[in-house]
Design an enzyme around this catalytic site. Structure first.
Site, PDB file in Angstrom:
ATOM      1  N   CYS A   2       0.890  -1.157   0.000  1.00 21.65           N
ATOM      2  CA  CYS A   2       0.000   0.000   0.000  1.00 21.65           C
ATOM      3  C   CYS A   2       0.925   1.202   0.000  1.00 21.65           C
ATOM      4  O   CYS A   2       2.089   1.102   0.389  1.00 21.65           O
ATOM      5  CB  CYS A   2      -0.900   0.130   1.223  1.00 21.65           C
ATOM      6  SG  CYS A   2      -2.165  -1.156   1.332  1.00 21.65           S
ATOM      7  N   GLY A  28       0.421  -0.464  -5.220  1.00 23.48           N
ATOM      8  CA  GLY A  28      -0.910  -1.044  -5.113  1.00 23.48           C
ATOM      9  C   GLY A  28      -1.811  -0.480  -6.189  1.00 23.48           C
ATOM     10  O   GLY A  28      -1.741   0.707  -6.492  1.00 23.48           O
ATOM     11  N   ASN A 102      -0.483   1.639   5.962  1.00 18.41           N
ATOM     12  CA  ASN A 102       0.316   0.681   5.199  1.00 18.41           C
ATOM     13  C   ASN A 102       0.926  -0.286   6.202  1.00 18.41           C
ATOM     14  O   ASN A 102       1.604   0.153   7.128  1.00 18.41           O
ATOM     15  CB  ASN A 102       1.419   1.419   4.431  1.00 18.41           C
ATOM     16  CG  ASN A 102       2.421   0.482   3.766  1.00 18.41           C
ATOM     17  OD1 ASN A 102       3.568   0.854   3.569  1.00 18.41           O
ATOM     18  ND2 ASN A 102       2.018  -0.714   3.428  1.00 18.41           N
ATOM     19  N   GLY A 103       0.659  -1.560   6.021  1.00 20.08           N
ATOM     20  CA  GLY A 103       1.233  -2.546   6.931  1.00 20.08           C
ATOM     21  C   GLY A 103       0.249  -3.636   7.253  1.00 20.08           C
ATOM     22  O   GLY A 103      -0.736  -3.831   6.538  1.00 20.08           O
ATOM     23  N   CYS A 236      11.693  -3.565   6.314  1.00 21.29           N
ATOM     24  CA  CYS A 236      11.460  -4.675   5.389  1.00 21.29           C
ATOM     25  C   CYS A 236      12.447  -4.599   4.226  1.00 21.29           C
ATOM     26  O   CYS A 236      12.485  -3.612   3.489  1.00 21.29           O
ATOM     27  CB  CYS A 236      10.035  -4.559   4.845  1.00 21.29           C
ATOM     28  SG  CYS A 236       9.728  -5.610   3.434  1.00 21.29           S
ATOM     29  N   TYR A 242      12.184  -5.396  -4.252  1.00 18.14           N
ATOM     30  CA  TYR A 242      11.101  -5.399  -5.228  1.00 18.14           C
ATOM     31  C   TYR A 242      10.211  -4.159  -5.209  1.00 18.14           C
ATOM     32  O   TYR A 242       9.911  -3.592  -6.256  1.00 18.14           O
ATOM     33  CB  TYR A 242      10.224  -6.643  -5.008  1.00 18.14           C
ATOM     34  CG  TYR A 242       9.020  -6.710  -5.909  1.00 18.14           C
ATOM     35  CD1 TYR A 242       9.157  -6.986  -7.265  1.00 18.14           C
ATOM     36  CD2 TYR A 242       7.737  -6.481  -5.412  1.00 18.14           C
ATOM     37  CE1 TYR A 242       8.053  -7.039  -8.093  1.00 18.14           C
ATOM     38  CE2 TYR A 242       6.623  -6.537  -6.250  1.00 18.14           C
ATOM     39  CZ  TYR A 242       6.793  -6.818  -7.581  1.00 18.14           C
ATOM     40  OH  TYR A 242       5.694  -6.866  -8.401  1.00 18.14           O
ATOM     41  N   CYS A 383       5.188 -13.582   5.009  1.00 14.35           N
ATOM     42  CA  CYS A 383       5.366 -12.280   5.648  1.00 14.35           C
ATOM     43  C   CYS A 383       4.102 -11.967   6.441  1.00 14.35           C
ATOM     44  O   CYS A 383       3.001 -12.082   5.919  1.00 14.35           O
ATOM     45  CB  CYS A 383       5.587 -11.195   4.598  1.00 14.35           C
ATOM     46  SG  CYS A 383       5.691  -9.562   5.352  1.00 14.35           S
ATOM     47  N   CYS A 435      14.258  -6.429   8.300  1.00 19.84           N
ATOM     48  CA  CYS A 435      13.472  -7.622   8.537  1.00 19.84           C
ATOM     49  C   CYS A 435      13.757  -8.577   7.391  1.00 19.84           C
ATOM     50  O   CYS A 435      13.530  -8.243   6.231  1.00 19.84           O
ATOM     51  CB  CYS A 435      11.981  -7.301   8.588  1.00 19.84           C
ATOM     52  SG  CYS A 435      10.983  -8.789   8.826  1.00 19.84           S
ATOM     53  N   CYS A 438      11.225 -13.453   5.953  1.00 23.11           N
ATOM     54  CA  CYS A 438      10.727 -14.305   4.869  1.00 23.11           C
ATOM     55  C   CYS A 438      11.824 -15.249   4.350  1.00 23.11           C
ATOM     56  O   CYS A 438      11.536 -16.281   3.772  1.00 23.11           O
ATOM     57  CB  CYS A 438      10.128 -13.471   3.742  1.00 23.11           C
ATOM     58  SG  CYS A 438      11.223 -12.215   3.073  1.00 23.11           S
TER      59      CYS A 438
HETATM   60  P1  AMP Z   1       6.059 -16.194  -8.347  1.00 22.29           P
HETATM   61  O1  AMP Z   1       5.587 -16.256  -9.738  1.00 22.29           O
HETATM   62  O2  AMP Z   1       4.976 -16.575  -7.362  1.00 22.29           O
HETATM   63  O3  AMP Z   1       7.335 -16.948  -8.105  1.00 22.29           O
HETATM   64  O4  AMP Z   1       6.332 -14.652  -8.005  1.00 22.29           O
HETATM   65  C1  AMP Z   1       7.563 -14.069  -8.287  1.00 22.29           C
HETATM   66  C2  AMP Z   1       7.367 -12.858  -9.139  1.00 22.29           C
HETATM   67  O5  AMP Z   1       6.411 -11.962  -8.576  1.00 22.29           O
HETATM   68  C3  AMP Z   1       8.638 -12.074  -9.294  1.00 22.29           C
HETATM   69  O6  AMP Z   1       8.769 -11.822 -10.671  1.00 22.29           O
HETATM   70  C4  AMP Z   1       8.453 -10.797  -8.529  1.00 22.29           C
HETATM   71  O7  AMP Z   1       8.861  -9.699  -9.322  1.00 22.29           O
HETATM   72  C5  AMP Z   1       6.984 -10.715  -8.227  1.00 22.29           C
HETATM   73  N1  AMP Z   1       6.673 -10.558  -6.802  1.00 22.29           N
HETATM   74  C6  AMP Z   1       7.293 -11.063  -5.744  1.00 22.29           C
HETATM   75  N2  AMP Z   1       6.647 -10.787  -4.593  1.00 22.29           N
HETATM   76  C7  AMP Z   1       5.572 -10.077  -4.932  1.00 22.29           C
HETATM   77  C8  AMP Z   1       4.487  -9.512  -4.197  1.00 22.29           C
HETATM   78  N3  AMP Z   1       4.372  -9.624  -2.882  1.00 22.29           N
HETATM   79  N4  AMP Z   1       3.561  -8.828  -4.908  1.00 22.29           N
HETATM   80  C9  AMP Z   1       3.649  -8.712  -6.226  1.00 22.29           C
HETATM   81  N5  AMP Z   1       4.623  -9.245  -6.966  1.00 22.29           N
HETATM   82  C10 AMP Z   1       5.576  -9.927  -6.352  1.00 22.29           C
END
Ligand code: AMP
Length: 447
Positions: A2, A28, A102-103, A236, A242, A383, A435, A438
């Site tokens: 968020c 988001g 946010n959180g 975090c 990311y 998480c 943190c 994960c």
């Molecule tokens: P997955 O396909 O489940 O392995 O997700 C990994 C991909 O999702 C990576 O390409 C990341 O860039 C993206 N990603 C990782 N964590 C998140 C998240 N919490 N929300 C949105 N995208 C994510």
């Protein structure tokens, strides 16, 4: 995740709020909302969708007032529904107060059950409303006193913005899990999830809000107080990996620079691996690949064209939509790929579905070998502090061995960045600056 943004003492508060939220859109895409303080009456507008879908000129023109707070939502707790769109506005014995959060409040359910037993009626299913109900029950002399008394009852992660007649209040949890920064724009103060929002709004970044700190901006002046003793900073680390925009500064370090360094670290960890080119999964993977290329001498090439108009596929909460948009998003550039051994970098591997699709895509386009390099360690634990990760059972690194994961995604080799390299590249050095639960399964707080 968020994103939250607040501005004080500005005749264009709603419009600058819009700019702030628009800049934080990557955090988001589910809903967006702004509340302004129009001479003591709160004006509120929120809707489902992207910031530029929710707001238009007419709406912004009606959001009169010199103070504003805004929110963009990515659902973690609570379902995807307009009633969960924030900021939430509540009218109680405290007067009218808006909140943007946010959180993730880890004891929200227990607090909510207790409050409901005592007669509280909740408007939303999100965990963010709990603080206002607590505040209405256990009051102090001022709103700040009231919040200072009640915030310590919350466990978990939060960056809050509150708007009440004549004041904007910002608060960050005692560990500082979720980001909140302070900036200045002329006589206005800005509070935002990321520095990029302050920059784009034309402001100057002053500092981070400290863990356990509350700031109140009223009458053009800022007052700071502690509502809880600060624990050791536990930001975090996924912000750098990311979430944060590369032009933001997190923990005193440019996100772009941290990611470039992470790429170089990956190159050092993979020293001796031969490849024709290195590339990243757009957009976040690109800078990692550039850092890798500089360190290793392996040339950088773009292997995927990203269609920028589809939004983030993972960010759609519905699995069917997620799959559909993923196909639209990345198109392979065959001429670059054909017959090549490619090191491909993505920021993280969660369920493994993205990597699997991407590797398949590269192979179909004629890649000879795909070496998948992940810019973070294996995610083994969910998480509880605001990042939307699936349950433990859905996390691929929890179910399969390294070679099992490699086979699942169809790569010829798979490498995860080590945790010490990640922490060092992000400017930490000591584990507890961030943190990293994960990756380790060890949590700062009991869940
Ligand atoms: P997955 O396909 O489940 O392995 O997700 C990994 C991909 O999702 C990576 O390409 C990341 O860039 C993206 N990603 C990782 N964590 C998140 C998240 N919490 N929300 C949105 N995208 C994510």
């Amino acid at each position: 995740m968020c994103g939250i943004f607040g501005i004080t003492d500005n005749k264009d508060a709603s419009r600058i709020g819009y700019v702030g939220l628009f800049t934080l859109q990557h955090r988001g895409q589910e809903s967006a909302g702004i509340v302004t303080d129009d001479h003591g009456s709160l004006r509120h507008y929120a809707g489902m969708g992207l910031v530029n879908e929710v707001f238009n000129d007419d709406v912004l023109a009606q959001l009169d007032g010199r103070n504003a707070i805004g929110h963009i939502r990515y659902s973690t707790a609570g379902s995807s529904h307009i009633k969960n769109a924030q900021p939430l506005v509540l009218n109680s014995c405290l007067g009218v107060v808006a909140v943007a959060h946010n959180g993730n409040i880890t004891n929200a359910d227990a607090l909510k059950a207790k409050l409901q037993k005592e007669g509280a009626i909740f408007q939303s299913s999100s965990d963010s409303e709990v603080i206002l109900h607590l505040a209405a029950r256990y009051r102090g002399r001022t709103l700040e006193d009231t919040l200072a008394r009640n915030l310590p009852k919350l466990s978990g992660a939060y960056a809050f913005l509150f708007l009440a007649p004549g004041k904007v209040i910002g608060a960050r949890d005692p560990y500082g899990y979720r980001p909140l920064v302070l900036g200045r724009l002329g006589k206005s103060y800005i509070l935002a999830s990321e520095t990029c929002a302050i920059d784009v709004a034309g402001g100057k970044v002053l500092r981070e809000i400290e863990p356990g700190e509350m700031v109140t901006i009223s009458g053009g002046r800022l007052k700071s107080r502690r509502f809880a003793p600060a624990k050791k900073f536990t930001r975090c680390i996924f912000e750098q990996v990311y979430f944060a925009r590369p032009d933001s500064v997190v923990a005193g370090r440019s996100v772009q620079t941290a990611r470039y360094e992470i790429g170089a670290m990956l190159a050092r960890e993979l020293a001796g691996v031969k490849a024709d080119l290195v590339s990243g999964v757009p957009d976040s993977g690109t800078v990692y690949a550039l850092g890798y290329a500089k360190e290793s001498g392996v040339p950088y090439q773009t292997v995927f064209m990203r269609n920028h108009y589809t939004g983030r596929s993972f960010i759609q909460p519905d699995q069917r939509l997620r799959e559909f948009t993923a196909h639209l998003k990345l198109a392979p550039i065959r001429d670059v790929i054909k017959g090549k051994t490619i090191i491909l970098i993505d920021d993280s591997l969660v369920r493994g579905t993205t990597s699997r699709k991407i590797v398949k895509n590269l192979k179909r386009a004629g890649a000879k070998k795909v070496i998948m390099a992940i810019a973070s360690p294996a995610i083994i634990s969910p998480c509880y502090f605001g990042i939307d990760t699936p349950t433990k059972a859905e996390l691929i690194a929890n179910r399969l061995s390294l070679d099992g994961i490699r086979r699942f995604i169809g790569a010829d080799a798979l490498h995860y960045l080590s945790l010490p390299s990640l922490v060092e590249a992000c400017g930490g050095g000591r584990d507890r600056d961030f943190c990293v639960s994960c990756f380790t399964g060890k949590y700062t707080e009991r869940i």
